[in-house]
Design an enzyme around this catalytic site. Structure first.
Site, PDB file in Angstrom:
ATOM      1  N   ASP A  57     -63.721  32.627   4.255  1.00 25.19           N
ATOM      2  CA  ASP A  57     -62.411  32.203   3.780  1.00 25.19           C
ATOM      3  C   ASP A  57     -62.011  32.002   2.571  1.00 25.19           C
ATOM      4  OD1 ASP A  57     -62.087  32.041   6.706  1.00 25.19           O
ATOM      5  OD2 ASP A  57     -62.205  29.975   6.615  1.00 25.19           O
TER       6      ASP A  57
HETATM    7  N1  URA Z   1     -66.445  29.376   9.125  1.00 23.94           N
HETATM    8  C1  URA Z   1     -65.330  29.093   8.470  1.00 23.94           C
HETATM    9  O1  URA Z   1     -64.646  28.299   9.165  1.00 23.94           O
HETATM   10  N2  URA Z   1     -64.988  29.569   7.129  1.00 23.94           N
HETATM   11  C2  URA Z   1     -65.667  30.364   6.785  1.00 23.94           C
HETATM   12  O2  URA Z   1     -65.302  30.724   5.582  1.00 23.94           O
HETATM   13  C3  URA Z   1     -66.876  30.925   7.384  1.00 23.94           C
HETATM   14  C4  URA Z   1     -67.566  30.359   8.379  1.00 23.94           C
END
Ligand code: URA
Length: 244
Positions: A103
């Site tokens: 993310d």
């Molecule tokens: N899980 C998440 O919620 N976000 C990420 O960036 C990676 C794994």
């Protein structure tokens, strides 16, 4: 196109300074013409570069390990945000893409490569490659929450037949608190679902305040890399990734 000095540096023939000297001494040619300037741009896929008369064949595959900072998206292109590729300044990025996604607000280990087979190998849902996250939480998870996470939780995903698609059993390790006093756990998961860690923590009534990936398969985040920094993978790391 890539700068000649950068092209030459891919062959581990010396430091930037030594490469400059090599060029100054007329030891390098591009398409038969002596090349003296380090900033000459060459097409790594079609130009013939020789050093002391020997052809240098360009590395077909390139592998990078980046410590992704928050605020950068895991994409090759984005209309408005900076991408992880923007951080690999001056590299030959032809066909290079991130191996999976973090993310925008997640930090940590991300592999970037133009080796599609390796990307497939690491992301294939069938292979269940381990991913380890350092998860900073709103509150310390209790034993019941840990037990749930470790046996598989409902994060709202459904199978094709409409039944609940629980997450695979994860592993939780207590990692104390961060300097702000927030609870930290190390969470190992074996899938890569959308927002998986955040949704897993929500499903047990908690909230992720900060997330960093510290391991993918056998590869650990290099502690020397500050957020935004990267390095190439070593031959040994590449071979371990390909065979593990
Ligand atoms: N899980 C998440 O919620 N976000 C990420 O960036 C990676 C794994």
């Amino acid at each position: 196109m890539i700068r000649l000095d950068k092209f030459l540096s891919e062959f581990n023939i010396g430091t930037r300074k030594q490469i400059k000297e090599i060029l100054k001494n007329g030891r390098c040619s591009v398409n038969g013409l002596v090349a003296l300037r380090p900033d000459l741009h060459v097409d790594e896929n079609s130009d013939t570069v020789k050093l002391d008369g020997e052809v240098l064949s360009y590395k077909k595959f390139r592998y990078y390990l980046i410590n992704k900072p928050a605020g950068v998206v895991s994409a090759t292109r984005d209309g408005k945000n900076r991408t992880v590729l923007d951080l690999l300044d001056g590299e030959n990025l032809r066909d290079v893409s991130p191996c999976g996604r973090l993310d925008a607000d997640t930090e940590g280990l991300l592999i970037l490569t133009n080796d599609g087979e390796l990307i497939h190998r690491l992301l294939s849902p069938k292979r269940h490659v381990d991913k380890v996250y350092e998860v900073h939480l709103e509150k310390e998870p209790d034993d019941i929450a840990i037990q749930k996470l470790e046996s598989g939780v409902d994060i709202g995903d459904l199978r094709e037949d409409g039944s609940k698609d629980l997450t695979l059993p994860a592993h939780v390790e207590n990692a104390g608190t961060d300097p702000d006093g927030r609870a930290v756990i190390l969470l190992t998961i074996h899938e890569g679902r959308f927002h998986q860690v955040k949704r897993m923590m929500e499903s047990v009534g908690n909230k992720v305040l900060f997330l960093r990936r510290i391991q993918m398969g056998p590869l650990k985040l290099d502690e020397e890399l500050l957020p935004g920094q990267y390095r190439e993978l070593t031959d040994e790391e590449i071979s371990i990734l390909k065979t593990s």
